[in-house]
Design a protein around this motif. Structure first.
Motif, PDB file in Angstrom:
ATOM      1  N   THR A 193       0.830  -1.203   0.000  1.00 42.77           N
ATOM      2  CA  THR A 193       0.000   0.000   0.000  1.00 42.77           C
ATOM      3  C   THR A 193       0.864   1.253   0.000  1.00 42.77           C
ATOM      4  O   THR A 193       0.596   2.198  -0.755  1.00 42.77           O
ATOM      5  CB  THR A 193      -0.942   0.003   1.227  1.00 42.77           C
ATOM      6  N   VAL A 194       1.903   1.272   0.807  1.00 48.48           N
ATOM      7  CA  VAL A 194       2.808   2.424   0.852  1.00 48.48           C
ATOM      8  C   VAL A 194       3.493   2.608  -0.495  1.00 48.48           C
ATOM      9  O   VAL A 194       3.604   3.730  -1.006  1.00 48.48           O
ATOM     10  CB  VAL A 194       3.845   2.265   1.993  1.00 48.48           C
ATOM     11  N   ALA A 244       3.209   5.864  -2.892  1.00 44.33           N
ATOM     12  CA  ALA A 244       4.419   6.577  -3.323  1.00 44.33           C
ATOM     13  C   ALA A 244       4.446   6.693  -4.844  1.00 44.33           C
ATOM     14  O   ALA A 244       4.799   7.753  -5.389  1.00 44.33           O
ATOM     15  CB  ALA A 244       5.668   5.873  -2.809  1.00 44.33           C
ATOM     16  N   TYR A 245       4.072   5.628  -5.534  1.00 41.84           N
ATOM     17  CA  TYR A 245       4.022   5.652  -6.998  1.00 41.84           C
ATOM     18  C   TYR A 245       2.998   6.688  -7.473  1.00 41.84           C
ATOM     19  O   TYR A 245       3.260   7.463  -8.396  1.00 41.84           O
ATOM     20  CB  TYR A 245       3.679   4.268  -7.550  1.00 41.84           C
ATOM     21  N   GLN A 246       1.822   6.697  -6.848  1.00 41.57           N
ATOM     22  CA  GLN A 246       0.784   7.657  -7.230  1.00 41.57           C
ATOM     23  C   GLN A 246       1.258   9.092  -6.999  1.00 41.57           C
ATOM     24  O   GLN A 246       1.042   9.970  -7.838  1.00 41.57           O
ATOM     25  CB  GLN A 246      -0.503   7.393  -6.450  1.00 41.57           C
ATOM     26  N   THR A 286       5.126  14.325 -11.114  1.00 42.19           N
ATOM     27  CA  THR A 286       5.672  14.358 -12.469  1.00 42.19           C
ATOM     28  C   THR A 286       4.731  15.121 -13.399  1.00 42.19           C
ATOM     29  O   THR A 286       5.160  15.988 -14.170  1.00 42.19           O
ATOM     30  CB  THR A 286       5.909  12.928 -12.998  1.00 42.19           C
ATOM     31  N   GLU A 287       3.446  14.817 -13.318  1.00 46.18           N
ATOM     32  CA  GLU A 287       2.445  15.508 -14.145  1.00 46.18           C
ATOM     33  C   GLU A 287       2.383  16.987 -13.797  1.00 46.18           C
ATOM     34  O   GLU A 287       2.263  17.837 -14.689  1.00 46.18           O
ATOM     35  CB  GLU A 287       1.063  14.849 -13.985  1.00 46.18           C
ATOM     36  N   PHE A 288       2.455  17.303 -12.523  1.00 43.39           N
ATOM     37  CA  PHE A 288       2.400  18.693 -12.088  1.00 43.39           C
ATOM     38  C   PHE A 288       3.579  19.479 -12.664  1.00 43.39           C
ATOM     39  O   PHE A 288       3.414  20.581 -13.188  1.00 43.39           O
ATOM     40  CB  PHE A 288       2.398  18.788 -10.564  1.00 43.39           C
ATOM     41  N   PHE A 289       4.787  18.923 -12.570  1.00 40.81           N
ATOM     42  CA  PHE A 289       5.967  19.649 -13.036  1.00 40.81           C
ATOM     43  C   PHE A 289       6.052  19.703 -14.567  1.00 40.81           C
ATOM     44  O   PHE A 289       6.690  20.582 -15.120  1.00 40.81           O
ATOM     45  CB  PHE A 289       7.243  19.060 -12.429  1.00 40.81           C
TER      46      PHE A 289
END
Length: 97
Positions: free
Chosen positions: A78-79, A83-85, A91-94
């Motif tokens: 789950t962690v 972390a992947y999400q 990544t999408e934000f930047f």
């Protein structure tokens, strides 16, 4: 640290052990838990044979250990997923900046 010699009593039998000093308390606590479990089974069931009581206690603690391992594995997964999400979101934000 160094090794020390201790004696542990389990089911009315004494076992001499050599253990690391930092593990002594843990081993003594484990022996107490086993003895407490044996006593509980002895009081609640019509079992008198020490071998049967020991076997039932071992089964109890082995099952608990496996459940704990499974829980840790699920929590680790789950962690990792979170972390992947988060990484993907960052990544999408930047990319948009």
């Amino acid at each position: 640290m160094g090794e020390i010699s201790i004696k542990i009593n389990i089911a009315d039998r004494v076992y001499p052990l050599k253990v690391d000093t930092e593990e002594e308390e843990l081993i003594r606590r484990a022996a107490k838990l086993v003895n407490d479990r044996i006593k509980e089974y002895q009081e609640n069931y019509a079992v008198k044979d020490k071998q049967d009581l020991l076997s039932m206690s071992v089964l109890h603690y082995a099952t608990a250990s496996l459940k704990a391992e499974r829980k840790v594995t699920v929590e680790d997964t789950t962690v990792a997923e979170k972390a992947y999400q988060l990484d993907h979101m960052l990544t999408e934000f930047f990319k948009k900046q």
